[in-house]
Scaffold this active site. Structure first.
Site, PDB file in Angstrom:
ATOM      1  N   GLY A 118       2.408 -39.052  45.827  1.00  0.00           N
ATOM      2  CA  GLY A 118       1.625 -39.389  47.028  1.00  0.00           C
ATOM      3  C   GLY A 118       1.822 -38.473  48.213  1.00  0.00           C
ATOM      4  O   GLY A 118       1.469 -38.825  49.335  1.00  0.00           O
ATOM      5  N   GLY A 120       1.025 -34.930  47.798  1.00  0.00           N
ATOM      6  CA  GLY A 120       0.273 -33.690  47.561  1.00  0.00           C
ATOM      7  C   GLY A 120       0.962 -32.695  46.657  1.00  0.00           C
ATOM      8  O   GLY A 120       0.599 -31.519  46.656  1.00  0.00           O
ATOM      9  N   LEU A 121       1.949 -33.151  45.872  1.00  0.00           N
ATOM     10  CA  LEU A 121       2.664 -32.205  45.013  1.00  0.00           C
ATOM     11  C   LEU A 121       2.201 -32.262  43.555  1.00  0.00           C
ATOM     12  O   LEU A 121       2.891 -31.780  42.655  1.00  0.00           O
ATOM     13  CB  LEU A 121       4.180 -32.443  45.104  1.00  0.00           C
ATOM     14  N   GLY A 122       1.046 -32.872  43.346  1.00  0.00           N
ATOM     15  CA  GLY A 122       0.457 -32.838  42.002  1.00  0.00           C
ATOM     16  C   GLY A 122       1.129 -33.762  41.015  1.00  0.00           C
ATOM     17  O   GLY A 122       1.072 -33.516  39.799  1.00  0.00           O
ATOM     18  N   SER A 123       1.759 -34.857  41.505  1.00  0.00           N
ATOM     19  CA  SER A 123       2.487 -35.700  40.552  1.00  0.00           C
ATOM     20  C   SER A 123       1.540 -36.364  39.556  1.00  0.00           C
ATOM     21  O   SER A 123       1.867 -36.481  38.375  1.00  0.00           O
ATOM     22  CB  SER A 123       3.350 -36.737  41.254  1.00  0.00           C
ATOM     23  N   SER A 124       0.330 -36.778  40.002  1.00  0.00           N
ATOM     24  CA  SER A 124      -0.547 -37.428  39.014  1.00  0.00           C
ATOM     25  C   SER A 124      -1.044 -36.433  37.980  1.00  0.00           C
ATOM     26  O   SER A 124      -1.131 -36.749  36.791  1.00  0.00           O
ATOM     27  CB  SER A 124      -1.708 -38.217  39.635  1.00  0.00           C
ATOM     28  N   ALA A 125      -1.356 -35.201  38.430  1.00  0.00           N
ATOM     29  CA  ALA A 125      -1.804 -34.194  37.458  1.00  0.00           C
ATOM     30  C   ALA A 125      -0.686 -33.889  36.462  1.00  0.00           C
ATOM     31  O   ALA A 125      -0.915 -33.838  35.239  1.00  0.00           O
ATOM     32  CB  ALA A 125      -2.223 -32.926  38.186  1.00  0.00           C
ATOM     33  N   ALA A 126       0.541 -33.710  36.982  1.00  0.00           N
ATOM     34  CA  ALA A 126       1.656 -33.383  36.084  1.00  0.00           C
ATOM     35  C   ALA A 126       1.902 -34.520  35.093  1.00  0.00           C
ATOM     36  O   ALA A 126       2.197 -34.279  33.910  1.00  0.00           O
ATOM     37  CB  ALA A 126       2.912 -33.082  36.897  1.00  0.00           C
ATOM     38  N   ASP A 168      -5.434 -28.885  40.015  1.00  0.00           N
ATOM     39  CA  ASP A 168      -4.052 -29.347  39.841  1.00  0.00           C
ATOM     40  C   ASP A 168      -3.666 -29.353  38.359  1.00  0.00           C
ATOM     41  O   ASP A 168      -2.608 -28.856  37.980  1.00  0.00           O
ATOM     42  CB  ASP A 168      -3.891 -30.780  40.379  1.00  0.00           C
TER      43      ASP A 168
HETATM   44  O1  PMV Z   1      -4.155 -34.341  46.333  1.00  0.00           O
HETATM   45  P1  PMV Z   1      -3.643 -33.240  47.201  1.00  0.00           P
HETATM   46  O2  PMV Z   1      -2.810 -33.716  48.336  1.00  0.00           O
HETATM   47  O3  PMV Z   1      -3.009 -32.109  46.437  1.00  0.00           O
HETATM   48  O4  PMV Z   1      -4.915 -32.589  47.960  1.00  0.00           O
HETATM   49  C1  PMV Z   1      -6.013 -32.126  47.271  1.00  0.00           C
HETATM   50  C2  PMV Z   1      -6.556 -30.891  47.905  1.00  0.00           C
HETATM   51  C3  PMV Z   1      -7.875 -31.052  48.631  1.00  0.00           C
HETATM   52  O5  PMV Z   1      -8.347 -29.740  48.882  1.00  0.00           O
HETATM   53  C4  PMV Z   1      -7.663 -31.757  49.962  1.00  0.00           C
HETATM   54  C5  PMV Z   1      -8.916 -31.824  47.815  1.00  0.00           C
HETATM   55  C6  PMV Z   1      -9.424 -31.104  46.558  1.00  0.00           C
HETATM   56  O6  PMV Z   1     -10.014 -31.790  45.679  1.00  0.00           O
HETATM   57  O7  PMV Z   1      -9.286 -29.877  46.437  1.00  0.00           O
END
Ligand code: PMV
Length: 338
Positions: A118, A120-126, A168
């Protein structure tokens, strides 16, 4: 046909988190962005069972879905709301893999994460990448090559962030430093001979990517000329950053990060706490610092070299903020031999 027994085979996979170095938010409107996988990982393990899909994560979430021999192939769930929000997309990913394989087994998935959720470090993608790889490698068709895992994970991540670009999942699967834009797709940036090092700091304020993307959208709708100017500046910053990375001009790169942060402040997606952390990092010797990801709190990324890293980390910790040192992860998805 189901040729598997539910013996003890456990498949494991891990995938790195990520940071956005340049271009967040503007990337939604076709400008370029630069992302990097970082040396913090999510690990997943998977094991076949007879009758259900269970998913447990070490951040205290767990969910159980009927499947396989229990007969409920469409799946029904037993879980609290928080678990449902985070784990249902992973369940769908796992279920789709099992259904495609035409198996009657269920699977137990365990996730252990060193990537804070939560911020922005890509935890859900990882998570999506690691789970897709671990479950795929348990199954007879074993489609756990990176391209296939990235595709499956991207579909699943879109259930979490409907507007996700897929960037991500791409960087978490393939690792390294990448450039991305909506119209040109992904390209690798060759920089592995010149690794960059960072401090990643946590503001302690969780963000919602969807809300911040919608805030930027409203800004664009009501201030179109101003938004377009910011987006043009963001494009120039990103293009100059590519040159600075390739020539390892760290001073220039840091300066461009500061400029990028100032654009994001003007867009209204920074946060008082984020700006405070950026200042702490810069005053303690960071070469450059900015918010990374959607903003609204979340994480701060500081470019730092040598002993400055320890100074920055101790200043942040003295003020009660957690942080860690990170470098670029060039491995991406890893599937250890079982
Ligand atoms: O989910 P985050 O915090 O990595 O942010 C996504 C990056 C944005 O540019 C804000 C949205 C996107 O889809 O690229």
């Amino acid at each position: 046909m189901d040729r598997h027994n539910t013996s003890s085979k456990i498949a494991r996979a891990s995938a790195p988190g990520k940071v956005i170095l340049f271009g967040e938010h503007f990337v939604v409107y076709d400008t370029p962005a630069i992302l990097a996988a970082i040396t913090r990982r999510v690990e997943a393990s998977a094991k076949l069972n007879d009758s259900k899909i269970t998913i447990k994560s070490d951040i205290g979430l767990s969910a159980e879905y009927a499947f396989g021999n229990s007969g409920e192939r469409a799946g029904s769930s037993v879980q609290d709301q928080a678990s449902a929000r985070f784990l249902d997309p992973l369940y769908q990913l796992v279920r789709d893999l099992l259904v495609k394989e035409n198996t009657t087994h269920g699977v137990e998935v365990e996730i252990s994460s060193r990537v804070t959720h939560g911020i922005g470090l890509g935890s859900s993608a990882a998570c999506c990448v690691a789970v897709a790889a671990a479950v795929s490698s348990l199954l007879p068709s074993c489609l756990s090559d990176k391209a296939n895992v990235c595709k499956i994970a991207t579909e699943s991540e879109r259930l979490i962030h409907s507007n996700s670009s897929g960037a991500d999942c791409f960087v978490c699967t393939f690792g390294g430093l990448i450039q991305y834009s909506r119209n040109r797709g992904f390209s690798n940036i060759e920089s592995n001979h010149h690794p960059l090092s960072f401090i990643v700091a946590d503001t302690g304020v969780k963000h919602s990517t969807a809300e911040l993307v919608s805030l930027a959208k409203k800004f664009r709708e009501s201030n179109r000329p101003q938004f377009d100017n910011l987006a043009n500046e963001a494009t120039q910053i990103c293009n100059q950053a590519l040159g600075a990375i390739k020539s390892r001009n760290l001073e220039k790169l840091g300066n461009l990060m500061n400029q990028n942060h100032s654009l994001l402040q003007k867009l209204g997606v920074s946060h008082q706490r984020t700006d405070q952390l950026v200042d702490i990092c810069l005053n303690a010797g960071a070469i450059g610092a900015k918010l990374t990801g959607a903003g609204g709190g979340g994480a701060v990324l500081a470019l730092a070299d040598g002993s400055a890293k320890q100074t920055i980390a101790s200043k942040l910790r003295d003020k009660g903020f957690s942080c860690f040192e990170a470098e670029i992860d060039y491995d991406g998805l890893k599937i250890p031999a079982t």
